[in-house]
Enzyme design. Structure first.
Site, PDB file in Angstrom:
ATOM      1  N   PHE A   1      35.643  37.988  36.699  1.00  0.00           N
ATOM      2  CA  PHE A   1      34.884  38.539  36.127  1.00  0.00           C
ATOM      3  C   PHE A   1      34.780  39.254  35.388  1.00  0.00           C
ATOM      4  O   PHE A   1      35.343  39.260  34.119  1.00  0.00           O
ATOM      5  CB  PHE A   1      34.111  40.158  37.477  1.00  0.00           C
ATOM      6  CG  PHE A   1      34.427  40.289  38.827  1.00  0.00           C
ATOM      7  CD1 PHE A   1      33.532  40.635  38.904  1.00  0.00           C
ATOM      8  CD2 PHE A   1      35.412  40.169  39.546  1.00  0.00           C
ATOM      9  CE1 PHE A   1      33.058  40.392  40.525  1.00  0.00           C
ATOM     10  CE2 PHE A   1      35.558  39.614  40.880  1.00  0.00           C
ATOM     11  CZ  PHE A   1      34.726  40.116  42.005  1.00  0.00           C
TER      12      PHE A   1
ATOM     13  N   THR B   1      38.311  36.079  42.266  1.00  0.00           N
ATOM     14  CA  THR B   1      37.476  35.978  41.294  1.00  0.00           C
ATOM     15  C   THR B   1      37.389  36.477  39.993  1.00  0.00           C
ATOM     16  O   THR B   1      38.071  37.242  39.735  1.00  0.00           O
ATOM     17  CB  THR B   1      36.588  36.745  42.491  1.00  0.00           C
ATOM     18  OG1 THR B   1      36.169  36.129  43.862  1.00  0.00           O
ATOM     19  CG2 THR B   1      34.930  36.862  41.821  1.00  0.00           C
TER      20      THR B   1
END
Length: 419
Positions: free
Chosen positions: A296, A294
């Site tokens: 960020f 992921t």
């Protein structure tokens, strides 16, 4: 793989939540019943906490407007709550009632005027979720010595930075399996924060349940929608005949099961969440692909100064009154200058979702109007990037630079336990 040290946290500290309808534009700090003790005799109630905040504010005001009565011994009384805090700025000698001799005031330095701590020092970093969430781990990777502040919504994390409750926010924008987190793309446009960095975090999911619970006894699995989608195939292979329900965040799912003693429900969350909430791990590494990562972004009130001494990335958003026909011209501005695009995302234009095209023969055609988010590998300190945006501005009716920031160049490896 790099070992991440999660930021220090305290389960007793508040989770920031939006206020009620009576105060729609403010943020409240909601303390749990086992809140920490305040200093100077302040109690546990919300009124006492507000009193202490008001006392701190009155200190600042008193510094600007000293009291004319230098001889009085004040006891603060704010909102009807007396405290033992002395708001006098000049120490008083109780024997002769005269000011004590003090050192000359030091002149201000450049460090006194610094708006926020430098990168890597003690920062207050807002993230969405509860302790044990992947966003907390991302905050710890971005700012290893930070004080992580949990927020129950993405919107609250944005507002926490805007209202100076936090110095930074670390929020997910895309996942290698689940795709873009559209909510945060919309919030990037709605708020005036700046992207000051990025961090990529390998995501390692676990199936958690209360101690003693067996997989065949489960009737449902709860987690964040992204986590459910990232583990969809694996859950099927495990032979679980369960309903899958979405909740606000992964660690929050584990916390909810533990708090309500749900023995027929499992959560998809991190191994750290299992340790925090007393859960057992029924299955480890249940993401459908071990290469699950992921991305960020770190947000701040002020942008950073772009440089050319390391790889930089720039994020922009633009729109045009004539619709998507201008997209090729915009993209060519980067292609002609050999600037690589790493991301392009279209989102419906909230203020003007429909574009009408008049045609006398067939009536009125209706098309969706879009905003385009683009990430490209170049620093705004480079002339080629400046010229590219100057050309893009000629073709667009709206253009905004969301941030120019260092790229995450840390070594990457798949999630543990899936080799």
């Amino acid at each position: 793989m790099q070992t991440l040290t999660p930021p220090s946290y305290n389960l007793n500290k508040p989770i920031i939540r939006p206020c009620t309808r009576q105060q729609p534009n403010r943020i409240c700090c909601v303390y749990r019943s086992d809140s920490v003790q305040f200093q100077n005799g302040i109690g546990l109630s919300r009124a006492d906490w507000q009193s202490s905040c008001a006392i701190l504010s009155s200190k600042v005001i008193s510094q600007e407007q000293p009291s004319s009565d230098k001889s009085a011994d004040h006891v603060a009384a704010v909102n009807g709550h007396k405290t033992s805090i002395d708001l006098n700025l000049v120490p008083i000698d109780q024997t002769n009632n005269k000011p004590l001799t003090t050192q000359p005031q030091k002149p201000l330095t450049i460090t006194d005027l610094s708006p926020a701590p430098m990168h890597g020092s003690q920062l207050r970093v807002a993230y969405q979720g509860v302790p044990g969430a992947y966003s907390e781990a991302a905050a710890g990777k971005a700012y290893p010595n930070c004080e992580a502040i949990p927020c129950d919504q993405f919107e609250v994390a944005f507002q926490a930075v805007e209202l100076w409750i936090a110095d930074r926010a670390v929020l997910p924008v895309e996942n290698s399996l689940g795709g873009s987190i559209h909510r945060n793309y919309d919030l990037l446009l709605r708020h005036r924060l700046h992207i000051v960095g990025e961090v990529q975090l390998p995501v390692h999911h676990c199936l958690l349940a209360l101690p003693g619970v067996r997989k065949e006894y489960l009737t449902r699995v709860i987690s964040h929608p992204q986590a459910l989608s990232q583990c969809e195939l694996t859950l099927t292979k495990l032979g679980l005949n369960v309903a899958r329900e979405a909740v606000d965040d992964t660690a929050g799912a584990a916390e909810y099961i533990a708090a309500n003693n749900l023995r027929d429900t499992a959560a998809i969350a991190s191994a750290r969440a299992a340790d925090l909430y007393g859960m057992q791990i029924l299955a480890d590494g249940i993401q459908d692909d071990s290469s699950n990562v992921t991305r960020f972004v770190m947000l701040a009130r002020e942008p950073i100064i772009p440089r050319t001494d390391r790889p930089f990335k720039t994020s922009i958003v633009f729109a045009h009154d004539k619709g998507t026909s201008v997209l090729f011209k915009v993209l060519s501005a980067f292609a002609f200058r050999n600037i690589s695009l790493t991301k392009i995302e279209s989102r419906p234009h909230r203020n003007r979702p429909i574009r009408l095209v008049d045609d006398a023969n067939v009536g009125t055609a209706k098309h969706f109007e879009y905003m385009f988010y683009v990430d490209f590998e170049a620093s705004m300190a480079e002339v080629r990037a400046q010229n590219a945006l100057a050309e893009v501005q000629e073709f667009t009716s709206f253009l905004r630079v969301l941030g120019s920031y260092p790229m995450d160049m840390t070594p990457w490896c798949p999630s543990r336990g899936d080799d």
